[in-house]
Design a protein around this motif. Structure first.
Motif, PDB file in Angstrom:
ATOM      1  N   GLU A  22       0.848  -1.204   0.000  1.00 44.90           N
ATOM      2  CA  GLU A  22       0.000   0.000   0.000  1.00 44.90           C
ATOM      3  C   GLU A  22       0.873   1.240   0.000  1.00 44.90           C
ATOM      4  O   GLU A  22       1.952   1.262   0.605  1.00 44.90           O
ATOM      5  N   VAL A  23       0.393   2.286  -0.672  1.00 44.37           N
ATOM      6  CA  VAL A  23       1.052   3.593  -0.669  1.00 44.37           C
ATOM      7  C   VAL A  23       0.023   4.638  -0.271  1.00 44.37           C
ATOM      8  O   VAL A  23      -1.061   4.705  -0.866  1.00 44.37           O
ATOM      9  N   ARG A  24       0.340   5.435   0.738  1.00 38.40           N
ATOM     10  CA  ARG A  24      -0.569   6.494   1.199  1.00 38.40           C
ATOM     11  C   ARG A  24       0.136   7.837   1.122  1.00 38.40           C
ATOM     12  O   ARG A  24       1.227   8.011   1.679  1.00 38.40           O
ATOM     13  N   ARG A  25      -0.487   8.784   0.460  1.00 37.24           N
ATOM     14  CA  ARG A  25       0.065  10.128   0.396  1.00 37.24           C
ATOM     15  C   ARG A  25      -0.169  10.840   1.722  1.00 37.24           C
ATOM     16  O   ARG A  25      -1.284  10.874   2.227  1.00 37.24           O
ATOM     17  N   GLU A  26       0.891  11.398   2.312  1.00 31.06           N
ATOM     18  CA  GLU A  26       0.780  12.129   3.577  1.00 31.06           C
ATOM     19  C   GLU A  26       0.781  13.641   3.353  1.00 31.06           C
ATOM     20  O   GLU A  26      -0.001  14.369   3.956  1.00 31.06           O
ATOM     21  N   THR A  27       1.693  14.110   2.506  1.00 37.62           N
ATOM     22  CA  THR A  27       1.822  15.524   2.158  1.00 37.62           C
ATOM     23  C   THR A  27       2.209  15.585   0.680  1.00 37.62           C
ATOM     24  O   THR A  27       2.435  14.542   0.055  1.00 37.62           O
ATOM     25  N   PRO A  28       2.317  16.786   0.097  1.00 30.75           N
ATOM     26  CA  PRO A  28       2.771  16.849  -1.298  1.00 30.75           C
ATOM     27  C   PRO A  28       4.155  16.239  -1.511  1.00 30.75           C
ATOM     28  O   PRO A  28       4.509  15.900  -2.649  1.00 30.75           O
ATOM     29  N   TYR A  29       4.927  16.085  -0.438  1.00 29.80           N
ATOM     30  CA  TYR A  29       6.307  15.621  -0.589  1.00 29.80           C
ATOM     31  C   TYR A  29       6.600  14.314   0.138  1.00 29.80           C
ATOM     32  O   TYR A  29       7.712  13.792   0.036  1.00 29.80           O
ATOM     33  N   ALA A  30       5.662  13.788   0.874  1.00 27.06           N
ATOM     34  CA  ALA A  30       5.918  12.587   1.683  1.00 27.06           C
ATOM     35  C   ALA A  30       4.792  11.574   1.522  1.00 27.06           C
ATOM     36  O   ALA A  30       3.615  11.943   1.441  1.00 27.06           O
ATOM     37  N   SER A  31       5.175  10.300   1.476  1.00 27.52           N
ATOM     38  CA  SER A  31       4.197   9.213   1.394  1.00 27.52           C
ATOM     39  C   SER A  31       4.594   8.094   2.342  1.00 27.52           C
ATOM     40  O   SER A  31       5.776   7.923   2.663  1.00 27.52           O
ATOM     41  N   THR A  32       3.597   7.335   2.777  1.00 30.23           N
ATOM     42  CA  THR A  32       3.835   6.169   3.622  1.00 30.23           C
ATOM     43  C   THR A  32       3.734   4.915   2.764  1.00 30.23           C
ATOM     44  O   THR A  32       2.809   4.767   1.961  1.00 30.23           O
ATOM     45  N   PHE A  33       4.703   4.017   2.956  1.00 26.90           N
ATOM     46  CA  PHE A  33       4.780   2.771   2.200  1.00 26.90           C
ATOM     47  C   PHE A  33       4.631   1.613   3.181  1.00 26.90           C
ATOM     48  O   PHE A  33       5.440   1.451   4.098  1.00 26.90           O
ATOM     49  N   ARG A  34       3.589   0.836   2.987  1.00 25.48           N
ATOM     50  CA  ARG A  34       3.301  -0.307   3.851  1.00 25.48           C
ATOM     51  C   ARG A  34       3.894  -1.563   3.228  1.00 25.48           C
ATOM     52  O   ARG A  34       3.647  -1.863   2.047  1.00 25.48           O
ATOM     53  N   LEU A  35       4.657  -2.297   4.019  1.00 23.93           N
ATOM     54  CA  LEU A  35       5.366  -3.475   3.536  1.00 23.93           C
ATOM     55  C   LEU A  35       4.965  -4.711   4.323  1.00 23.93           C
ATOM     56  O   LEU A  35       4.884  -4.671   5.558  1.00 23.93           O
TER      57      LEU A  35
END
Length: 239
Positions: A22-35
């Motif tokens: 999964e990939v979740r956008r947090e801000t225009p410059y940061a994202s969370t990557f679930r592994l």
């Protein structure tokens, strides 16, 4: 005790294959990557891992990244990455990576910045420095811990505050360039730190500071000036 490693060094030293789910956008410059990491043996909030990408031509890139997720037995971990200009690994994650991709990981690593949840924690972060601190906040909530925890986090503006929708009453946000109406703009200051040191919990705070070199120095000085013992300030810095 704070600083202990959650798993054996032998387990932490072994490379494992993780699958991006999964990939979740947090801000225009940061994202969370679930592994998904089926053999992940657990970690302590504040620890990090080593990540390895191997290109088709055999080129290898390795980076250290803080763990954003709370420890649990789900077999999943999360990383939140800023997109760094010209960054090989962060650039790949933000522009190429898709669910189903495989990545190699090794860890958890380093016990110095870890917080097991056994003493009051005062967390100060800036930008992506909030990532390991958020692991601590999530751990505190998941376990329903009664030990006091407070977090001060600095961002340039509300749109760049990572995990904004998840932050609660334990967190005070400081904005350095733009802020919502009625909220002052400026650097983290003694006015933010001193009140927390003035009314300390039993046993005092264990302070955790994470951010750029400049922020780490600034925040540490604020803590010391407010009375925090130097030997109870743990610092994780980057840049």
């Amino acid at each position: 005790m704070p600083g202990r490693i959650a798993v054996s060094e032998q387990v932490a030293a072994a490379w494992q294959t993780a699958t991006l789910t999964e990939v979740r956008r947090e801000t225009p410059y940061a994202s969370t990557f679930r592994l998904a990491v089926p053999r992940w043996a657990g970690h302590l909030p504040g620890q990090h891992l080593m990540l390895r990408l191997t290109a088709e031509d055999g080129y290898v890139a390795q980076r250290h990244y803080s763990l954003a997720s709370a420890p649990d037995d789900s077999g999943y971990i999360e990383l939140t990455l800023d997109r760094v200009p010209d960054g090989e690994v962060s650039g790949w994650f933000h522009t190429v990576a898709r669910p189903g991709d495989s990545i190699e990981v090794r860890g958890p690593l380093s016990g110095f910045f870890a917080w097991p949840g056994d003493r009051p924690a005062l967390l100060l972060g800036a930008g992506s420095g909030i990532v390991p601190l958020m692991s601590m906040v999530r751990h505190h909530r998941t376990r329903g811990l009664s030990v006091p925890l407070r977090m001060l986090v600095s961002a340039r503006g509300p749109e760049e505050l990572i995990y904004a929708a998840e932050l609660g009453a334990e967190t005070t946000a400081v904005f350095t360039r733009s802020a919502p109406a009625g909220v002052p703009v400026g650097r983290m200051s003694a006015a933010h730190v001193a009140p927390l040191l003035a009314e300390q919990p039993p046993g005092g705070w264990e302070a955790y500071v994470c951010g750029s070199n400049g922020f780490a120095e600034h925040a540490s000085r604020l803590l010391v000036a407010a009375g925090q013992p130097v030997d109870r300030i743990r610092i994780e810095r980057f840049g």
